[in-house]
Design a protein around this motif. Structure first.
Motif, PDB file in Angstrom:
ATOM      1  N   TYR A   3       0.822  -1.203   0.000  1.00 17.79           N
ATOM      2  CA  TYR A   3       0.000   0.000   0.000  1.00 17.79           C
ATOM      3  C   TYR A   3       0.856   1.254   0.000  1.00 17.79           C
ATOM      4  N   CYS A   4       0.350   2.276  -0.695  1.00 15.31           N
ATOM      5  CA  CYS A   4       0.990   3.585  -0.682  1.00 15.31           C
ATOM      6  C   CYS A   4       1.056   4.117   0.749  1.00 15.31           C
ATOM      7  N   LYS A   5       2.135   4.765   1.094  1.00 12.46           N
ATOM      8  CA  LYS A   5       2.311   5.290   2.440  1.00 12.46           C
ATOM      9  C   LYS A   5       1.636   6.650   2.632  1.00 12.46           C
ATOM     10  N   LYS A   6       1.166   7.263   1.542  1.00 12.38           N
ATOM     11  CA  LYS A   6       0.453   8.537   1.661  1.00 12.38           C
ATOM     12  C   LYS A   6      -1.050   8.349   1.541  1.00 12.38           C
ATOM     13  N   CYS A   7      -1.497   7.640   0.491  1.00 13.85           N
ATOM     14  CA  CYS A   7      -2.917   7.354   0.348  1.00 13.85           C
ATOM     15  C   CYS A   7      -3.156   5.913   0.798  1.00 13.85           C
ATOM     16  N   ILE A   8      -4.232   5.301   0.356  1.00 12.87           N
ATOM     17  CA  ILE A   8      -4.542   3.937   0.809  1.00 12.87           C
ATOM     18  C   ILE A   8      -4.646   2.958  -0.348  1.00 12.87           C
ATOM     19  N   LEU A   9      -4.143   3.336  -1.525  1.00  9.86           N
ATOM     20  CA  LEU A   9      -4.248   2.442  -2.671  1.00  9.86           C
ATOM     21  C   LEU A   9      -3.105   1.432  -2.686  1.00  9.86           C
TER      22      LEU A   9
END
Length: 381
Positions: A3-9
């Protein structure tokens, strides 16, 4: 599945790539929009470009493919009222257009534009859609193929040299650096980002679905587009696109929101056709996300939510199964609901899903990476 560490994708979503710091390509694109792009300069270049294509003989200046949604309402209004163009608007008519979708399309037309509502032969569309659903778990492949092909063919046949699309998904939803900086739509872009599973119409031809039947879904060749001097641009490359800002503006000129979200987070999105809901629903099986994950990630990138708030929202707001839309799709395709669920299950991505482990009883499917990343299993589907 990471998962991306900024968003949740997760990187299971098409177009999403994580850099060495664990940040996804969509978040990097959002940062570029804030920090690296001179939007005033791009708007000036848009005005200069549109001035070149403004007809002096009363003919159409451009073609704008529209659905009646917030984005196409904004596109048509902006081109007509801000830049003084005469656009021809064109819609692929989906088979289960909603009453609200029709109202919003009528509102768009009443901005003061000519409009074509293009209906595809339902027998061919039905056969093609069932084929793409069974093979690729996609109902929207057919709709997108038709939209690209019909729009570009109409441009060639009517001699309208400029086609204006909305936002560039390669920038907004994840794409590499080269694609994020591309203002033009071409065959390569359609193959990569056009929701066609990397195929063109000819790839679907066989004894059951002939090239004659696939004509409506077949793009003009690149040589034909070049000879006709067709240029396809993304308006969202020149003007900063934010779904909330666009929706709020479109609302001021008559666009209607739903009372509550149809699917996902936004009450102003996915309003026009039942089948788009099924398209998003299948993401759960194929990519381990729902429409909600896409929407919340956009809100994170636009600094309206933190990642923690987005995770808590998912935890506390389970999404319902779109039962009505599933029934409508089955009625159109002449299949049973039981057959629909068999097809859905056949497209479960076994690279990311596991069954009946870590306390999940009775053979329940779950996403180990999701549990590990966020510490819970959402009560959904």
């Amino acid at each position: 599945m990471k998962y991306c560490k900024k968003c949740i994708l997760p990187d299971s979503r098409p177009g999403i790539e994580l850099n060495a710091d664990g940040v996804c390509s969509a978040c990097i694109g959002a940062e570029e929009k804030r920090e690296a792009i001179n939007w005033e300069e791009r708007e000036r270049s848009l005005a200069a470009l549109l001035k070149e294509y403004k007809a002096i003989n009363g003919q159409y200046d451009c073609i704008v493919p529209v659905s009646g949604g917030k984005d196409s309402t904004w596109q048509a209004y902006t081109l007509k009222n801000k830049y003084g163009l005469k656009p021809l608007t064109l819609t692929y008519k989906c088979k289960y257009r909603t009453p609200l979708g029709q109202k919003n399309l009528d509102n768009l037309i009443n901005i003061g534009v000519d409009h074509i509502d293009f209906t595809v032969n339902p027998d061919i569309e039905r056969k093609f859609m069932l084929k793409s659903l069974e093979k690729n778990g996609s109902v929207s492949l057919v709709e997108h193929m038709a939209m690209w092909a019909i729009t570009l063919k109409m441009a060639v046949r009517l001699g309208i040299e400029l086609v204006v699309w909305g936002e560039n998904p390669g920038l907004e939803y994840g794409g590499n650096e080269k694609d994020r900086g591309n203002p033009y739509l071409n065959h390569d872009w359609i193959k990569k980002y056009g929701v066609t599973n990397g195929t063109f119409a000819a790839d679907w031809a066989d004894d059951d679905l002939t090239m004659d039947e696939l004509y409506t879904f077949t793009l003009p060749t690149e040589a034909e587009l070049s000879e006709a001097r067709i240029k396809s641009i993304f308006l969202g490359w020149y003007l900063r696109w934010d779904p909330l800002e666009v929706a709020e503006f479109s609302r001021t000129i008559g666009f209607q929101w739903a009372e509550k979200p149809v699917f996902g987070l936004y009450p102003y999105a996915d309003l026009d056709c039942d089948f788009i809901v099924i398209h998003h629903f299948f993401k759960w099986y194929k990519f381990g996300i729902t429409r909600l994950w896409d929407n919340l990630s956009i809100e994170i990138r636009n600094n309206r939510l933190t990642r923690e708030e987005a995770v808590n929202y998912i935890k506390n707001n389970p999404e319902p199964i779109p039962e009505l839309q599933i029934i409508n799709l089955c009625n159109f395709l002449n299949i049973t609901v039981e057959r629909f669920w068999q097809i859905a299950e056949a497209h479960r991505n076994l690279n990311i899903w596991q069954q009946g482990k870590n306390g999940h009883k009775n053979g329940q499917w779950y996403l180990p990476a999701l549990v590990e990343e966020f510490g819970f299993w959402p009560d959904t589907y």
